[in-house]
Design a protein around this motif. Structure first.
Motif, short mmCIF file in Angstrom:
data_model
loop_
_atom_site.label_atom_id
_atom_site.label_comp_id
_atom_site.label_asym_id
_atom_site.label_seq_id
_atom_site.Cartn_x
_atom_site.Cartn_y
_atom_site.Cartn_z
N SER A 70 0.86 -1.32 0.02
CA SER A 70 -0.13 -0.12 -0.02
C SER A 70 0.74 1.28 -0.02
CB SER A 70 -0.92 0.03 1.32
OG SER A 70 -0.24 -0.06 2.27
N SER B 18 -0.22 1.86 -8.98
CA SER B 18 -1.83 1.95 -8.98
C SER B 18 -2.16 3.29 -8.26
CB SER B 18 -2.22 0.72 -8.33
OG SER B 18 -3.77 0.94 -8.32
N ARG C 123 -3.75 5.75 -5.63
CA ARG C 123 -4.57 5.33 -4.32
C ARG C 123 -5.84 6.11 -4.32
NH1 ARG C 123 -3.57 8.20 0.46
NH2 ARG C 123 -2.17 10.00 0.14
N TYR D 68 -7.81 6.26 -6.72
CA TYR D 68 -8.98 5.34 -7.46
C TYR D 68 -9.26 3.94 -6.97
CZ TYR D 68 -8.09 9.03 -11.18
OH TYR D 68 -8.06 10.38 -11.67
N TYR D 69 -7.95 3.56 -6.39
CA TYR D 69 -8.19 1.87 -6.28
C TYR D 69 -7.68 1.89 -4.65
CZ TYR D 69 -8.38 1.62 -11.04
OH TYR D 69 -8.79 1.97 -12.52
N SER D 70 -8.19 0.95 -4.07
CA SER D 70 -7.39 0.37 -2.94
C SER D 70 -6.35 -0.73 -3.27
CB SER D 70 -8.45 -0.35 -1.92
OG SER D 70 -9.03 -1.44 -2.73
N SER E 16 -4.60 -3.54 -4.81
CA SER E 16 -5.10 -4.65 -5.60
C SER E 16 -4.23 -5.53 -5.90
CB SER E 16 -6.00 -3.96 -6.68
OG SER E 16 -6.35 -4.94 -7.47
N ASP F 135 -4.78 -7.00 -9.21
CA ASP F 135 -5.28 -6.96 -10.50
C ASP F 135 -4.52 -6.13 -11.40
OD1 ASP F 135 -8.71 -6.04 -12.04
OD2 ASP F 135 -6.63 -6.77 -12.70
N LYS G 79 -5.68 -2.59 -12.73
CA LYS G 79 -5.53 -1.36 -11.63
C LYS G 79 -4.38 -0.68 -11.68
CE LYS G 79 -9.82 -2.50 -9.96
NZ LYS G 79 -10.08 -3.75 -10.53
N TYR G 80 -3.34 -1.01 -12.24
CA TYR G 80 -2.07 -0.56 -12.18
C TYR G 80 -1.94 0.38 -13.46
CZ TYR G 80 -0.98 -3.07 -8.15
OH TYR G 80 -0.91 -3.63 -6.79
N SER G 81 -1.81 1.54 -13.66
CA SER G 81 -1.59 2.31 -14.70
C SER G 81 -0.08 2.61 -15.27
CB SER G 81 -2.32 4.02 -14.22
OG SER G 81 -3.54 3.78 -13.70
#
Length: 128
Positions: A54, A101, A103, A105-107, A109, A111, A114-116
């Motif tokens: 995180s 990723s 944070r 937008y997303y917790s 993850s 997936d 979810k990683y830009s």
């Protein structure tokens, strides 16, 4: 735009250790705005998550295959995330990628969607 650069890959014998590093460019904004993940892709296989951390470092995730052997950590002051890999096995051989990723937008993850932002990858080869 975040640019990620991995380093630390190489050739190691089974049972050995490597430490991967991934440093983010300062132009990408505050490093602590991002959860970070390490993924790997072996030849002919899909890209899978290895570990994730995180934005604060307070939460981590590990794939079952690496639990107890790998440790993910981060240093927000140095814009860097690490993957300490111990007791390496031949099946750990892959190209390792770090990813960010956002944070907001997303917790945290596992997936990949979810990683830009992604690094270019670093090769890890474990010989038997």
């Amino acid at each position: 735009q975040v640019q990620l650069v991995e380093s630390g890959g190489g050739l190691v014998q089974a049972g050995g250790s490597l430490r991967l590093s991934c440093t983010a460019s300062a132009s990408g904004g505050t490093f602590s705005s991002y959860h970070m993940g390490w993924f790997r892709q072996a030849p002919g296989k899909e890209r899978d998550v290895v570990a994730a951390i995180s934005w604060s470092g307070g939460s981590t995730y590990y794939a079952d295959s690496v639990k107890g052997r790998f440790t993910i950590s981060r240093d927000n002051a140095k814009n860097t995330v690490f993957l300490q890999m111990n007791s390496l096995k031949p099946e750990d051989t892959a190209v390792y990628y770090c990813a960010a990723s956002f944070r907001t937008y997303y917790s945290l993850s596992t997936d990949a969607e979810k990683y830009s932002y992604w690094g270019q990858g670093t090769q890890v080869t474990v010989s038997s």
